[in-house]
Write a protein that holds these residues in place. Structure first.
Motif, PDB file in Angstrom:
ATOM      1  N   UNK A 262       0.566   9.013   1.822  1.00 42.53           N
ATOM      2  CA  UNK A 262       0.982   7.641   1.810  1.00 42.53           C
ATOM      3  C   UNK A 262       1.400   7.095   0.379  1.00 42.53           C
ATOM      4  N   UNK A 263       2.645   7.065  -0.039  1.00 43.90           N
ATOM      5  CA  UNK A 263       2.694   6.841  -1.384  1.00 43.90           C
ATOM      6  C   UNK A 263       3.404   5.450  -1.551  1.00 43.90           C
ATOM      7  N   UNK A 264       2.445   4.570  -2.235  1.00 41.26           N
ATOM      8  CA  UNK A 264       3.087   3.101  -2.310  1.00 41.26           C
ATOM      9  C   UNK A 264       3.280   2.576  -3.657  1.00 41.26           C
ATOM     10  N   UNK A 265       3.646   3.729  -4.431  1.00 44.40           N
ATOM     11  CA  UNK A 265       3.765   3.490  -5.907  1.00 44.40           C
ATOM     12  C   UNK A 265       4.733   4.462  -6.209  1.00 44.40           C
ATOM     13  N   UNK A 266       5.539   4.168  -7.282  1.00 47.42           N
ATOM     14  CA  UNK A 266       6.627   5.311  -7.720  1.00 47.42           C
ATOM     15  C   UNK A 266       5.852   6.266  -8.654  1.00 47.42           C
ATOM     16  N   UNK A 267       5.020   5.931  -9.256  1.00 48.23           N
ATOM     17  CA  UNK A 267       4.112   7.008  -9.811  1.00 48.23           C
ATOM     18  C   UNK A 267       2.911   7.637  -9.390  1.00 48.23           C
ATOM     19  N   UNK A 269       1.783  10.592  -6.879  1.00 49.21           N
ATOM     20  CA  UNK A 269       2.176  12.030  -6.431  1.00 49.21           C
ATOM     21  C   UNK A 269       1.188  12.761  -5.645  1.00 49.21           C
ATOM     22  N   UNK A 270       1.503  12.807  -4.471  1.00 44.31           N
ATOM     23  CA  UNK A 270       0.654  13.378  -3.370  1.00 44.31           C
ATOM     24  C   UNK A 270       1.377  14.749  -2.698  1.00 44.31           C
ATOM     25  N   UNK A 271       0.370  15.633  -2.681  1.00 43.42           N
ATOM     26  CA  UNK A 271       0.822  16.881  -2.105  1.00 43.42           C
ATOM     27  C   UNK A 271      -0.112  17.178  -0.912  1.00 43.42           C
ATOM     28  N   UNK A 272       0.221  17.814   0.230  1.00 39.76           N
ATOM     29  CA  UNK A 272      -0.452  18.130   1.266  1.00 39.76           C
ATOM     30  C   UNK A 272      -0.030  19.637   1.809  1.00 39.76           C
TER      31      UNK A 272
ATOM     32  N   UNK B 244       8.091  21.474   6.530  1.00 34.77           N
ATOM     33  CA  UNK B 244       8.046  21.087   5.081  1.00 34.77           C
ATOM     34  C   UNK B 244       8.595  19.668   4.871  1.00 34.77           C
ATOM     35  N   UNK B 245       7.947  18.642   4.439  1.00 36.10           N
ATOM     36  CA  UNK B 245       8.488  17.497   4.203  1.00 36.10           C
ATOM     37  C   UNK B 245       8.339  17.106   2.596  1.00 36.10           C
ATOM     38  N   UNK B 246       9.477  16.914   2.172  1.00 36.71           N
ATOM     39  CA  UNK B 246       9.538  16.775   0.450  1.00 36.71           C
ATOM     40  C   UNK B 246      10.270  15.352   0.522  1.00 36.71           C
ATOM     41  N   UNK B 247       9.696  14.478  -0.481  1.00 34.74           N
ATOM     42  CA  UNK B 247      10.283  13.379  -0.671  1.00 34.74           C
ATOM     43  C   UNK B 247      10.382  12.628  -2.091  1.00 34.74           C
ATOM     44  N   UNK B 248      11.220  12.166  -2.500  1.00 31.46           N
ATOM     45  CA  UNK B 248      11.359  11.603  -3.885  1.00 31.46           C
ATOM     46  C   UNK B 248      11.166  10.159  -3.399  1.00 31.46           C
ATOM     47  N   UNK B 249      10.313   9.347  -4.530  1.00 37.36           N
ATOM     48  CA  UNK B 249       9.844   8.137  -4.225  1.00 37.36           C
ATOM     49  C   UNK B 249      10.576   7.475  -5.592  1.00 37.36           C
ATOM     50  N   UNK B 250      11.261   6.252  -5.440  1.00 33.57           N
ATOM     51  CA  UNK B 250      11.915   5.498  -6.663  1.00 33.57           C
ATOM     52  C   UNK B 250      11.580   4.194  -6.591  1.00 33.57           C
ATOM     53  N   UNK B 251      11.745   3.179  -7.663  1.00 32.23           N
ATOM     54  CA  UNK B 251      11.665   2.035  -7.627  1.00 32.23           C
ATOM     55  C   UNK B 251      10.399   1.493  -6.785  1.00 32.23           C
ATOM     56  N   UNK B 273       3.736  21.730   4.913  1.00 31.11           N
ATOM     57  CA  UNK B 273       3.558  21.327   3.680  1.00 31.11           C
ATOM     58  C   UNK B 273       4.331  19.964   3.389  1.00 31.11           C
ATOM     59  N   UNK B 274       3.574  19.258   2.563  1.00 36.00           N
ATOM     60  CA  UNK B 274       4.458  17.950   2.590  1.00 36.00           C
ATOM     61  C   UNK B 274       4.223  17.426   1.068  1.00 36.00           C
ATOM     62  N   UNK B 275       5.048  16.883   0.357  1.00 40.68           N
ATOM     63  CA  UNK B 275       5.004  16.353  -0.977  1.00 40.68           C
ATOM     64  C   UNK B 275       5.824  15.260  -1.224  1.00 40.68           C
ATOM     65  N   UNK B 276       5.197  14.092  -1.802  1.00 44.54           N
ATOM     66  CA  UNK B 276       5.808  12.821  -2.061  1.00 44.54           C
ATOM     67  C   UNK B 276       5.666  12.754  -3.652  1.00 44.54           C
TER      68      UNK B 276
END
Lengths: 307, 307
Positions: A262-267, A269-272, B244-251, B273-276
């Motif tokens: 659960x990413x709630x900040x643009x910085x 970085x979470x990998x599973x 496989x779930x990959x996400x780019x988060x911005x702003x 596999x998942x990465x944000x």
């Protein structure tokens, strides 16, 4: 004081370094603290309002080990205990907190250890927790640990949990809150067999910038046992997290893994990564060509996988 | 028949191959099927009990494409439609089923497409679904697709879903049941911006031996948008799955990924596999040294990531 033979045997299983009545320690047996000692920097105090102890680890603690094992050998007992750890800024400490149940009766024996860590800044805490069950009785051996950890700025928390055998039912709840610059490493090892059930819920909240978490879970499910994992990593700051869950499934066992990132900040970085599968058959064959029978070969592979 | 300009424009966005009133097709506009055609092997019939169509794809269908786009351009409309696909043993077919909303008013425009696939044995089905929203109105553009897929023995189902822009709120529900020897490939691409919200729930049940599933989800969350993914793979037989779930988060966006892998058979092998994370800053710098400004460089990276 003299310990009884069953207690000594169980202690050897849950305290890898070997339990001694030296330095800072507290041994709880069947719901009673039967012996305890302080050291120069670590003071253990019995709680007055409920079952459990407060462990005060001062800022000058530099590398010592605190042993607080729990043994339940009385069938039919439910032991609920609250232990609070107060760890001052800069302290370096190892805490060994296993629990073993010897159940030779027909009633359930259960231990719920609710552990809360209040960790200051720049501290380094290594926490080990081994869970083990034995005894020829038909009563279940149940362990439901709750672990709440607050990791202060720039502190390091390393948690190793092991449940190797004999625990019929376990439900683990682990909650971790991390401040800026803190580091978390969790290694979870779990083996279940027969009709055992294990649930492990873990929530890591990264509140501070430059916090980082690494969670590695390895499990083996044999027999008709059922395992459920639900690790959660929530990134609210510039942080890193890596969660890895690997499970070997055998016989008629079931494994369910529900990680949440659960990413709630643009910085953030979470990998599973998660994988469930059977024992590698090539490895199995190779070991059998060296003369091991199938069961021995499986044992070697499982041991390597968990270590 | 002649189509209006808005409908033609929206069709270009949602039907990559180009919508033509040829072969087997059905165009639904603002809740009404405005034109349709059958082919030798594909017959489309209006449902009598509720909104929607039944699409019969016979066993001799060999590689043809069926177009069934939906356009909603009337602000304030909620269009709920049930489409059932009956695909006979051995058929080979591509189905293109996009939905586009042009909302120039102040009321919400919404389309819920409930698609059910009944797929026989040894068939091969490629299903494409593009979702798109536009229009200068303040009313929301809402798309809530429900897709239920039964994949018969030794059949192949390939599903490509794309939501590129303009959809304010989406909740996707996808349920897939797989028989022995069947193969599933799902590719999900999702981009959200502004205050958009997207939820994608997917459940794959592998009932048959030698079934295999590959699910790839790629998403970009911009602005203050929020995305939630919950893919589940349940292995009840000797099967393989890879999610496989990959996400780019911005702003100020938020992305939450809650995959679930559930092995209920010793021969189920499931990997997730998942990465944000944010856009790779090295790639960004490199493109900027080639003369692109930051926004252009981000655009190139996002396009590559989604393709």
């Amino acid at each position: 004081m003299m310990l009884d033979k069953i207690t000594e045997k169980v202690l050897r299983m849950i305290d890898g370094e070997g339990f001694k009545q030296e330095g800072a320690f507290n041994l709880r047996e069947n719901g009673i603290s039967i012996c305890h000692g302080d050291s120069e920097h670590v003071k253990i105090r019995k709680k007055e309002d409920r079952q459990g102890i407060d462990i005060y680890i001062d800022k000058d603690t530099n590398g010592e080990t605190v042993h607080i094992p729990v043994v339940v050998s009385s069938s039919g007992m439910t032991d609920v205990v609250y232990n609070d750890f107060y760890i001052e800024d800069g302290a370096k400490v190892t805490i060994i907190a296993g629990c073993g149940i010897h159940n030779s009766g027909c009633n359930d024996a259960r231990h719920d250890g609710i552990h809360t860590f209040h960790i200051g800044k720049n501290a380094s805490v290594h926490y080990e927790e081994k869970h083990y069950g034995e005894g020829e009785g038909t009563g279940a051996r149940i362990l439901n640990p709750v672990t709440d950890i607050y990791v202060g700025e720039n502190s390091i928390f390393t948690m190793d949990t092991v449940q190797i055998e004999g625990v019929d039912s376990t439900k683990r709840e682990t909650d971790i809150t991390m401040e800026a610059g803190s580091r978390l490493t969790v290694t979870e090892k779990l083996m279940t067999h027969d009709k055992q059930e294990a649930v492990s819920n873990m929530k890591v909240i990264m509140n501070g910038d430059a916090s980082s978490a690494q969670i590695i879970s390895r499990s083996v499910a044999k027999g008709e046992s059922i395992q459920t994992f639900h690790p959660r990593a929530v990134g609210k700051a510039a942080c890193h997290a890596h969660i890895q869950c690997d499970s070997i499934i055998m016989n008629d066992a079931q494994v369910r893994s529900i990680p949440e990132i659960d990413a709630r900040n643009v910085d953030a970085q979470i990998i599973h990564e998660a994988a469930i599968g059977r024992i590698n058959s090539e490895q199995l064959l190779k070991l059998q060509t060296f003369g091991l029978n199938e069961e021995e070969a499986e044992g070697v592979i499982i041991e390597n996988f968990l270590n």
